[in-house]
Scaffold this motif. Structure first.
Motif, PDB file in Angstrom:
ATOM      1  N   ILE A  48       0.831  -1.216   0.000  1.00  0.00           N
ATOM      2  CA  ILE A  48       0.000   0.000   0.000  1.00  0.00           C
ATOM      3  C   ILE A  48       0.863   1.263   0.000  1.00  0.00           C
ATOM      4  CG2 ILE A  48      -1.778   1.296   1.262  1.00  0.00           C
ATOM      5  CD1 ILE A  48      -3.086  -1.197   0.724  1.00  0.00           C
ATOM      6  N   ASN A  49       1.836   1.318   0.898  1.00  0.00           N
ATOM      7  CA  ASN A  49       2.638   2.543   1.039  1.00  0.00           C
ATOM      8  C   ASN A  49       3.391   2.883  -0.242  1.00  0.00           C
ATOM      9  OD1 ASN A  49       1.763   2.467   3.634  1.00  0.00           O
ATOM     10  ND2 ASN A  49       3.701   1.741   4.515  1.00  0.00           N
ATOM     11  N   THR A  50       4.036   1.872  -0.813  1.00  0.00           N
ATOM     12  CA  THR A  50       4.817   2.112  -2.026  1.00  0.00           C
ATOM     13  C   THR A  50       3.890   2.446  -3.196  1.00  0.00           C
ATOM     14  OG1 THR A  50       6.489   0.619  -1.160  1.00  0.00           O
ATOM     15  CG2 THR A  50       6.613   1.099  -3.500  1.00  0.00           C
ATOM     16  N   THR A  51       2.745   1.772  -3.260  1.00  0.00           N
ATOM     17  CA  THR A  51       1.776   2.066  -4.317  1.00  0.00           C
ATOM     18  C   THR A  51       1.287   3.512  -4.205  1.00  0.00           C
ATOM     19  OG1 THR A  51       1.073  -0.237  -4.433  1.00  0.00           O
ATOM     20  CG2 THR A  51      -0.463   1.399  -5.308  1.00  0.00           C
ATOM     21  N   ASP A  52       0.976   3.955  -2.984  1.00  0.00           N
ATOM     22  CA  ASP A  52       0.541   5.348  -2.769  1.00  0.00           C
ATOM     23  C   ASP A  52       1.574   6.328  -3.308  1.00  0.00           C
ATOM     24  OD1 ASP A  52      -1.787   4.672  -1.585  1.00  0.00           O
ATOM     25  OD2 ASP A  52      -1.189   5.160   0.476  1.00  0.00           O
ATOM     26  N   LYS A  53       2.820   6.046  -2.961  1.00  0.00           N
ATOM     27  CA  LYS A  53       3.920   6.917  -3.384  1.00  0.00           C
ATOM     28  C   LYS A  53       4.015   6.988  -4.910  1.00  0.00           C
ATOM     29  CE  LYS A  53       8.367   6.247  -2.144  1.00  0.00           C
ATOM     30  NZ  LYS A  53       9.481   5.741  -1.300  1.00  0.00           N
ATOM     31  N   ILE A  54       3.912   5.803  -5.527  1.00  0.00           N
ATOM     32  CA  ILE A  54       4.012   5.740  -6.987  1.00  0.00           C
ATOM     33  C   ILE A  54       2.862   6.513  -7.630  1.00  0.00           C
ATOM     34  CG2 ILE A  54       3.914   4.191  -8.998  1.00  0.00           C
ATOM     35  CD1 ILE A  54       5.353   2.084  -7.270  1.00  0.00           C
ATOM     36  N   LEU A  55       1.645   6.288  -7.112  1.00  0.00           N
ATOM     37  CA  LEU A  55       0.463   6.948  -7.694  1.00  0.00           C
ATOM     38  C   LEU A  55       0.551   8.461  -7.551  1.00  0.00           C
ATOM     39  CD1 LEU A  55      -2.247   5.968  -9.055  1.00  0.00           C
ATOM     40  CD2 LEU A  55      -0.777   4.157  -8.197  1.00  0.00           C
ATOM     41  N   LYS A  83      14.067   2.651  -9.732  1.00  0.00           N
ATOM     42  CA  LYS A  83      14.704   3.617  -8.820  1.00  0.00           C
ATOM     43  C   LYS A  83      14.477   3.286  -7.353  1.00  0.00           C
ATOM     44  CE  LYS A  83      14.622   7.611 -11.837  1.00  0.00           C
ATOM     45  NZ  LYS A  83      13.398   8.293 -12.275  1.00  0.00           N
ATOM     46  N   LEU A  84      13.474   2.466  -7.066  1.00  0.00           N
ATOM     47  CA  LEU A  84      13.249   2.063  -5.674  1.00  0.00           C
ATOM     48  C   LEU A  84      14.357   1.132  -5.192  1.00  0.00           C
ATOM     49  CD1 LEU A  84       9.431   1.188  -5.604  1.00  0.00           C
ATOM     50  CD2 LEU A  84      10.534   3.281  -4.812  1.00  0.00           C
ATOM     51  N   LEU A  85      15.047   0.535  -6.154  1.00  0.00           N
ATOM     52  CA  LEU A  85      16.078  -0.440  -5.795  1.00  0.00           C
ATOM     53  C   LEU A  85      17.430   0.245  -5.714  1.00  0.00           C
ATOM     54  CD1 LEU A  85      14.917  -3.205  -8.277  1.00  0.00           C
ATOM     55  CD2 LEU A  85      14.351  -3.003  -5.848  1.00  0.00           C
ATOM     56  N   VAL A 261       6.695  -7.934  -4.106  1.00  0.00           N
ATOM     57  CA  VAL A 261       6.958  -7.573  -2.715  1.00  0.00           C
ATOM     58  C   VAL A 261       8.403  -7.090  -2.530  1.00  0.00           C
ATOM     59  CG1 VAL A 261       7.705  -9.835  -1.816  1.00  0.00           C
ATOM     60  CG2 VAL A 261       6.408  -8.268  -0.353  1.00  0.00           C
ATOM     61  N   LEU A 262       9.268  -7.531  -3.406  1.00  0.00           N
ATOM     62  CA  LEU A 262      10.669  -7.095  -3.347  1.00  0.00           C
ATOM     63  C   LEU A 262      10.770  -5.565  -3.402  1.00  0.00           C
ATOM     64  CD1 LEU A 262      13.638  -8.836  -5.008  1.00  0.00           C
ATOM     65  CD2 LEU A 262      13.353  -6.385  -5.378  1.00  0.00           C
ATOM     66  N   PHE A 263       9.942  -4.937  -4.239  1.00  0.00           N
ATOM     67  CA  PHE A 263       9.978  -3.475  -4.365  1.00  0.00           C
ATOM     68  C   PHE A 263       9.513  -2.815  -3.073  1.00  0.00           C
ATOM     69  CE2 PHE A 263       9.353  -4.982  -8.752  1.00  0.00           C
ATOM     70  CZ  PHE A 263      10.472  -4.430  -9.330  1.00  0.00           C
ATOM     71  N   ALA A 264       8.447  -3.367  -2.494  1.00  0.00           N
ATOM     72  CA  ALA A 264       7.906  -2.801  -1.259  1.00  0.00           C
ATOM     73  C   ALA A 264       8.950  -2.870  -0.144  1.00  0.00           C
ATOM     74  CB  ALA A 264       6.647  -3.550  -0.847  1.00  0.00           C
ATOM     75  N   ILE A 265       9.642  -3.994  -0.063  1.00  0.00           N
ATOM     76  CA  ILE A 265      10.643  -4.186   0.989  1.00  0.00           C
ATOM     77  C   ILE A 265      11.834  -3.259   0.779  1.00  0.00           C
ATOM     78  CG2 ILE A 265      12.313  -5.852   1.904  1.00  0.00           C
ATOM     79  CD1 ILE A 265      10.100  -7.988   1.402  1.00  0.00           C
ATOM     80  N   ALA A 266      12.316  -3.210  -0.457  1.00  0.00           N
ATOM     81  CA  ALA A 266      13.460  -2.342  -0.751  1.00  0.00           C
ATOM     82  C   ALA A 266      13.098  -0.890  -0.461  1.00  0.00           C
ATOM     83  CB  ALA A 266      13.876  -2.506  -2.208  1.00  0.00           C
ATOM     84  N   ASP A 267      11.873  -0.502  -0.804  1.00  0.00           N
ATOM     85  CA  ASP A 267      11.436   0.875  -0.628  1.00  0.00           C
ATOM     86  C   ASP A 267      11.239   1.214   0.848  1.00  0.00           C
ATOM     87  OD1 ASP A 267      10.427   3.438  -1.188  1.00  0.00           O
ATOM     88  OD2 ASP A 267       8.373   2.677  -1.135  1.00  0.00           O
ATOM     89  N   GLU A 268      10.510   0.386   1.555  1.00  0.00           N
ATOM     90  CA  GLU A 268      10.195   0.708   2.953  1.00  0.00           C
ATOM     91  C   GLU A 268      11.406   0.639   3.858  1.00  0.00           C
ATOM     92  OE1 GLU A 268       6.886  -0.285   5.121  1.00  0.00           O
ATOM     93  OE2 GLU A 268       5.529  -0.402   3.402  1.00  0.00           O
ATOM     94  N   LEU A 269      12.297  -0.300   3.605  1.00  0.00           N
ATOM     95  CA  LEU A 269      13.447  -0.448   4.494  1.00  0.00           C
ATOM     96  C   LEU A 269      14.677   0.266   3.973  1.00  0.00           C
ATOM     97  CD1 LEU A 269      12.091  -3.775   5.058  1.00  0.00           C
ATOM     98  CD2 LEU A 269      13.069  -2.626   7.027  1.00  0.00           C
ATOM     99  N   ASN A 270      14.624   0.656   2.720  1.00  0.00           N
ATOM    100  CA  ASN A 270      15.746   1.338   2.097  1.00  0.00           C
ATOM    101  C   ASN A 270      17.065   0.572   2.293  1.00  0.00           C
ATOM    102  OD1 ASN A 270      16.835   3.346   0.570  1.00  0.00           O
ATOM    103  ND2 ASN A 270      17.281   4.679   2.317  1.00  0.00           N
ATOM    104  N   LEU A 271      16.990  -0.719   2.008  1.00  0.00           N
ATOM    105  CA  LEU A 271      18.154  -1.591   2.179  1.00  0.00           C
ATOM    106  C   LEU A 271      18.453  -2.310   0.873  1.00  0.00           C
ATOM    107  CD1 LEU A 271      17.322  -3.265   5.601  1.00  0.00           C
ATOM    108  CD2 LEU A 271      19.332  -1.856   5.110  1.00  0.00           C
ATOM    109  N   PRO A 272      19.726  -2.632   0.646  1.00  0.00           N
ATOM    110  CA  PRO A 272      20.052  -3.383  -0.571  1.00  0.00           C
ATOM    111  C   PRO A 272      19.524  -4.813  -0.517  1.00  0.00           C
ATOM    112  CG  PRO A 272      22.003  -3.119   0.804  1.00  0.00           C
ATOM    113  CD  PRO A 272      20.931  -2.305   1.443  1.00  0.00           C
ATOM    114  N   ILE A 273      19.064  -5.303  -1.647  1.00  0.00           N
ATOM    115  CA  ILE A 273      18.698  -6.710  -1.772  1.00  0.00           C
ATOM    116  C   ILE A 273      19.980  -7.427  -2.208  1.00  0.00           C
ATOM    117  CG2 ILE A 273      17.166  -8.386  -2.896  1.00  0.00           C
ATOM    118  CD1 ILE A 273      15.592  -6.232  -1.377  1.00  0.00           C
ATOM    119  N   ARG A 274      20.438  -8.349  -1.406  1.00  0.00           N
ATOM    120  CA  ARG A 274      21.724  -9.015  -1.692  1.00  0.00           C
ATOM    121  C   ARG A 274      21.571 -10.182  -2.667  1.00  0.00           C
ATOM    122  NH1 ARG A 274      25.040  -5.127   0.144  1.00  0.00           N
ATOM    123  NH2 ARG A 274      25.028  -4.900   2.409  1.00  0.00           N
ATOM    124  N   TYR A 275      20.704 -11.117  -2.314  1.00  0.00           N
ATOM    125  CA  TYR A 275      20.546 -12.326  -3.136  1.00  0.00           C
ATOM    126  C   TYR A 275      19.064 -12.616  -3.293  1.00  0.00           C
ATOM    127  CZ  TYR A 275      25.414 -12.956  -1.822  1.00  0.00           C
ATOM    128  OH  TYR A 275      26.758 -12.749  -1.617  1.00  0.00           O
TER     129      TYR A 275
END
Ligand code: GDP
Length: 299
Positions: A48-55, A83-85, A261-275
């Protein structure tokens, strides 16, 4: 070998293909379309949060007329997700001391599988590895790691079930330093009597290691099951609050439509996805590359 595109097929249907059917072709950007778009992103597990931001950003650009047609909207969405990643996701393990990786996550997320794959791949790069069996709560976890280590000539530091996890990992760290081991990978429990206990134990492990070396652990990596969708976001938030993560790995992206969900996690936590994990085999753990991931979901 199977391409990432094929492995992520279900998520691709849910996100990339749905977006192209909604947007490609001559259509007008109007409120109806934006509402459909919003539902589509939420259904694709963007959160929801990331979708709101995108919209919000879509609406701004549409009213400024920088987004004139749905084809440019499609491209805009693809770029926005990209860009979220964080671009540089790779672990920098080449340091002048033992690089300590602490692996955290709930049971069943794929921690043991990831530790095995990771150790193998570092070993193939010529690095010396040691494992710490820090999940002292589960006898099977310790056994599994020990057997795996023997089979692959990788030393595993373990104590009996019920031993203090922080002390197992501390011992392993001292041993790794004494032996000039390049990389120490420490497993931790995924479940204790209560969630509070678990978070306190993880915090204690970090404190004990940091006392030995303020830079360690060099990586605190959360492993989460991507097929759990929105639940994965909640887990990530909770772990990050308790232990301060430095990276996230997302498993089981094969066979799930919830890869968004990967986008939501990367966006909300602002952390790199390693693997990312895309199967149970040894080659199914991939170093995460954002461009490759985006292309697999869209092109
Ligand atoms: P742990 O409890 O966190 O240590 O989880 P395990 O490593 O034991 O994994 C739990 C189950 O998930 C096992 O059956 C693994 O084979 C499976 N698994 C782990 N990673 C992946 C993945 O990327 N894709 C698929 N399909 N299965 C996976």
């Amino acid at each position: 070998s199977t391409s990432l595109k094929q492995l992520l097929n279900k998520s691709r249907q849910k996100l990339g293909s749905s977006l192209s059917s909604l947007l490609l072709g001559e259509k007008e950007i109007n409120e109806d379309l934006l509402e459909t778009l919003e539902t589509l992103l939420i259904t694709a597990d963007i959160g929801i949060n990331t979708t709101d931001k995108i919209l919000e950003s879509v609406r701004k650009n549409a009213s400024r007329k920088t987004l004139k047609d749905t084809e440019s909207l499609y491209q805009f969405l693809k770029d926005t997700l990209d860009k979220l990643l964080i671009e540089d996701n790779q672990l920098k393990t080449n340091i002048n001391e033992t690089f300590v990786i602490l692996i955290v996550g709930v049971n069943g997320a794929g921690k043991t599988t990831l530790i095995g794959k990771l150790a193998k791949s570092f070993q193939n790069q010529g690095k010396s590895i040691m494992l710490a069996a820090g999940d002292t709560f589960r006898a099977a976890a310790v056994e599994q790691l020990k057997i795996w280590g023997e089979r692959n000539q990788i030393p595993v530091i373990a104590q009996t079930t019920g031993a203090d996890s922080a002390s197992v990992i501390f011992d392993a760290y001292q041993s790794a330093q004494a032996k000039n081991i390049d990389i120490l990978i420490a497993d931790t429990a995924g479940r204790l009597h209560t969630q509070d206990n678990l978070m306190q134990e993880l915090a204690k492990i970090k404190r004990v290691i940091a006392k030995q070396n303020a830079d360690a652990p060099h990586e605190t990596m959360l492993v989460i099951d991507g097929s759990s969708g929105q639940n994965a976001i909640n887990q990530a938030r909770e772990f990050n609050k308790a232990v301060v993560l430095s990276g996230i790995s997302i498993t089981k992206l094969d066979g799930t439509a919830k890869g968004g969900v990967l986008f939501a996690i990367a966006d909300e936590l602002n952390l790199p996805i390693r693997y990312i994990g895309v199967g149970e085999g040894i080659d199914d753990l991939k170093v995460f590359q954002s461009k490759e991931f985006i292309n697999a979901l869209f092109d």
